[in-house]
Design a protein around this motif. Sequence first.
Motif, PDB file in Angstrom:
ATOM      1  N   ARG A 278      81.910 -51.687  79.968  1.00 31.97           N
ATOM      2  CA  ARG A 278      82.601 -50.483  79.479  1.00 31.97           C
ATOM      3  C   ARG A 278      81.652 -49.297  79.381  1.00 31.97           C
ATOM      4  NH1 ARG A 278      83.541 -47.899  74.699  1.00 31.97           N
ATOM      5  NH2 ARG A 278      82.549 -49.506  73.407  1.00 31.97           N
ATOM      6  N   TYR A 279      82.150 -48.148  79.812  1.00 33.81           N
ATOM      7  CA  TYR A 279      81.465 -46.875  79.597  1.00 33.81           C
ATOM      8  C   TYR A 279      82.488 -45.920  79.002  1.00 33.81           C
ATOM      9  CZ  TYR A 279      78.311 -42.959  80.141  1.00 33.81           C
ATOM     10  OH  TYR A 279      77.488 -41.895  79.878  1.00 33.81           O
ATOM     11  N   ALA A 280      82.351 -45.646  77.683  1.00 35.11           N
ATOM     12  CA  ALA A 280      83.329 -44.835  76.936  1.00 35.11           C
ATOM     13  C   ALA A 280      84.711 -45.498  77.064  1.00 35.11           C
ATOM     14  CB  ALA A 280      83.312 -43.393  77.413  1.00 35.11           C
ATOM     15  N   ASP A 281      85.735 -44.750  77.493  1.00 33.78           N
ATOM     16  CA  ASP A 281      87.075 -45.344  77.595  1.00 33.78           C
ATOM     17  C   ASP A 281      87.360 -45.883  78.997  1.00 33.78           C
ATOM     18  OD1 ASP A 281      87.064 -42.768  78.646  1.00 33.78           O
ATOM     19  OD2 ASP A 281      89.194 -42.483  78.314  1.00 33.78           O
ATOM     20  N   ASP A 282      86.347 -45.882  79.848  1.00 39.76           N
ATOM     21  CA  ASP A 282      86.480 -46.403  81.211  1.00 39.76           C
ATOM     22  C   ASP A 282      85.868 -47.802  81.246  1.00 39.76           C
ATOM     23  OD1 ASP A 282      86.863 -46.714  83.883  1.00 39.76           O
ATOM     24  OD2 ASP A 282      85.626 -45.018  84.518  1.00 39.76           O
ATOM     25  N   PHE A 283      86.688 -48.829  81.459  1.00 38.74           N
ATOM     26  CA  PHE A 283      86.144 -50.183  81.445  1.00 38.74           C
ATOM     27  C   PHE A 283      86.776 -51.062  82.517  1.00 38.74           C
ATOM     28  CE2 PHE A 283      89.839 -50.468  78.699  1.00 38.74           C
ATOM     29  CZ  PHE A 283      90.369 -51.735  78.933  1.00 38.74           C
ATOM     30  N   LYS A 284      86.019 -52.109  82.882  1.00 40.94           N
ATOM     31  CA  LYS A 284      86.475 -53.099  83.857  1.00 40.94           C
ATOM     32  C   LYS A 284      86.319 -54.486  83.246  1.00 40.94           C
ATOM     33  CE  LYS A 284      86.607 -49.874  87.124  1.00 40.94           C
ATOM     34  NZ  LYS A 284      87.859 -49.360  87.657  1.00 40.94           N
ATOM     35  N   ILE A 285      87.238 -55.386  83.625  1.00 41.11           N
ATOM     36  CA  ILE A 285      87.095 -56.795  83.271  1.00 41.11           C
ATOM     37  C   ILE A 285      86.973 -57.559  84.585  1.00 41.11           C
ATOM     38  CG2 ILE A 285      88.086 -58.772  82.058  1.00 41.11           C
ATOM     39  CD1 ILE A 285      89.809 -56.740  80.484  1.00 41.11           C
ATOM     40  N   MET A 286      85.839 -58.216  84.781  1.00 38.18           N
ATOM     41  CA  MET A 286      85.558 -58.912  86.029  1.00 38.18           C
ATOM     42  C   MET A 286      85.903 -60.395  85.892  1.00 38.18           C
ATOM     43  SD  MET A 286      84.506 -56.258  87.606  1.00 38.18           S
ATOM     44  CE  MET A 286      83.986 -56.996  89.156  1.00 38.18           C
ATOM     45  N   CYS A 287      86.695 -60.908  86.830  1.00 37.48           N
ATOM     46  CA  CYS A 287      87.174 -62.293  86.773  1.00 37.48           C
ATOM     47  C   CYS A 287      86.926 -63.011  88.100  1.00 37.48           C
ATOM     48  CB  CYS A 287      88.663 -62.323  86.451  1.00 37.48           C
ATOM     49  SG  CYS A 287      89.107 -61.492  84.914  1.00 37.48           S
ATOM     50  N   ARG A 288      87.033 -64.359  88.046  1.00 32.72           N
ATOM     51  CA  ARG A 288      86.795 -65.173  89.243  1.00 32.72           C
ATOM     52  C   ARG A 288      88.054 -65.352  90.081  1.00 32.72           C
ATOM     53  NH1 ARG A 288      82.671 -70.190  89.302  1.00 32.72           N
ATOM     54  NH2 ARG A 288      80.769 -69.033  88.876  1.00 32.72           N
ATOM     55  N   THR A 289      89.203 -65.478  89.431  1.00 32.54           N
ATOM     56  CA  THR A 289      90.438 -65.746  90.174  1.00 32.54           C
ATOM     57  C   THR A 289      91.501 -64.715  89.839  1.00 32.54           C
ATOM     58  OG1 THR A 289      91.401 -67.168  88.456  1.00 32.54           O
ATOM     59  CG2 THR A 289      89.935 -68.223  90.074  1.00 32.54           C
ATOM     60  N   TYR A 290      92.490 -64.628  90.705  1.00 33.63           N
ATOM     61  CA  TYR A 290      93.593 -63.686  90.508  1.00 33.63           C
ATOM     62  C   TYR A 290      94.397 -64.067  89.264  1.00 33.63           C
ATOM     63  CZ  TYR A 290      97.933 -61.145  91.285  1.00 33.63           C
ATOM     64  OH  TYR A 290      99.024 -60.334  91.126  1.00 33.63           O
ATOM     65  N   GLU A 291      94.621 -65.369  89.061  1.00 35.40           N
ATOM     66  CA  GLU A 291      95.408 -65.829  87.917  1.00 35.40           C
ATOM     67  C   GLU A 291      94.750 -65.428  86.598  1.00 35.40           C
ATOM     68  OE1 GLU A 291      94.600 -67.676  90.522  1.00 35.40           O
ATOM     69  OE2 GLU A 291      96.600 -67.771  91.467  1.00 35.40           O
TER      70      GLU A 291
END
Length: 608
Positions: A278-291
């Motif tokens: 996360r950087y301020a209100d811009d964030f990503k969640i990184m995952c291994r699978t689509y599910e």
Amino acid sequence: MLKKTKLRHAEYYDMQKVYDGLYSNSQNGNNFYKLTEIIGSEQNIRLAYRNVKTNKGSKTAGTDGLTIKDIWHLNDEQIIHEVRQRLINYKPQSVRRVFIPKEGSDKKRPLGIPAIWDRLIQQCILQILEPICEAKFHPHSYGFRPNRSTHHAFSRMVSLVNVGRQHYCVDIDIKGFFDNVDHGKLLKQLWTLGIRDKSLLSIISKLLKSEIQGEGIPDKGTPQGGIISPLLSNIVLNELDWWISNQWETYRPHRSASIGFRHYARKYTNLKTGYIVRYADDFKIMCRTYEEAKRFYHATVDFLKSRLGLEVNEQKSNVVNLKKNSSDFLGFKLKVVKQNKSRFGYVSKTSMSEKAISKTKRILKNRIKEIQHEPTSEAVQRFNITLIGIQNYYRYATTIYMDLTEVNYVLLKSMKARFKKCASTMKFSETSTLFKKKTRGIKPDTKIFRVQNSALLPVTGVHHKNPWNFSQHLCNYTKEGRSKIHKGLKAIPKDVLVQVMNSYSKNKSIEYNDNRISKYVAQYGKCYVTGELLGIDRVHCHHIIPLAKNGTDHYSNLVIVDIFVHRLIHLKNTDKIAKYLRYFSINRKQLEKLNLLRRASGNEPILI
């Protein structure tokens, strides 16, 4: 460099022990009840003044029409007294509303500019809250935090793809985050972090409800533009950080000693693998699978709405398969591509985002127009500085050369058309050695535009640089963390700094006293004329242009000299001058410096 400088500021005013103590106590889970006493302490207020005046916005007026220039003539005691009086029964002044263009949109972003005294009070509070909150913040939030940058956040995302094989990205866009923060929820979050001083919470509540000129009193949101607003926004989203992190990254089973739990959990439990950046209100969640990514998406949307009262922009929020599509983050675009040489088969391919390329074209075109209308060396210098800033920011993209080649293709047409009458060309091999050091990878025969003997740097003259992750050992509030930040930097002994700070003049302005410390440190405690290390009892801060001749207390008008050298600067009696010169074996260079100061003071130079 700015963050390192701010860290030094705390040492100048002997507040480092206090901040270290707050950080340590916060790590231990302690609660804090008498913070307003520390906020209103003499050294904390003086340090706040120092930090406020270094902000670019300090010269922007609030609704009262005042800037930092309108209060820097006051002495230390007057500033301290005013801040303390305002803290007793705090009533913030109205906030000036300003609208600035929003990048990539016709909309405008609202900014709130507090009055100068409110900014000073916010800075006093920020300095005390920051070490407490830093101990509780998630290690992978990077926005508006000491020593962290956008590149650290971007590097973390790249690492999760290359090493962690997290090839699915959850993109969530919070709708008007800064305008929709729930005040009551924020105050409860402060209480949960251990900030139990009710008088301080009351002050923060009043700050949040500061009247906005022309709009009235807000019932939600943190005004962008306030000094304390970035910290408050991090406090709001810190709960989100830890909630996502506790789903997998920092989750600990009851039998935490069991080996291979994570491998077991992936197969036989409902836990979902995911890592937040996360950087301020811009964030990503990184995952291994689509599910897993899809589950995280729905769970996070629900969490934001039910727990934080924040809406999600569904049109801009989705799950991205990075092997098929790209995801934008902080001006970069990331996609996963097949790489046979890679250990894992897939690696991240990063480039400038479409918005970043468009913005770069527009900014540099405007600089070219400025050169056409004003063909001077200064205009060329502005172009070069702007270009270097762009190159330094985006050089972490793997396709930086190709991206800037696209920019350069558009700019060359503009340059050829606009520089017909005001510029000439030369080969890169004919430029100076200093010019060549500022750029990389340019062929000798490349044509370089030149205006009044000042050459424009080539747009594509930059090489890719691998991004580095943030070292979690760096910390402003531990001795070990500071040693890594200051490694290799010369510093004045702490006891000498304290002596200089404590020996300030009570009759002179706070601007003078603050700049006096800066000048002493900049000269490493040595006399400007003799170059000798000064004892604390022989330190004198001299005005180069005297106040009587319209001199100021600005940093550039001050110099640290030996007290006896100071007398030599002002003496007119030749016998007394000769007497003082016997104490110093002044050489030619030292005499030139002395005479330079004498002339500025209106005295005749000394001839030997």
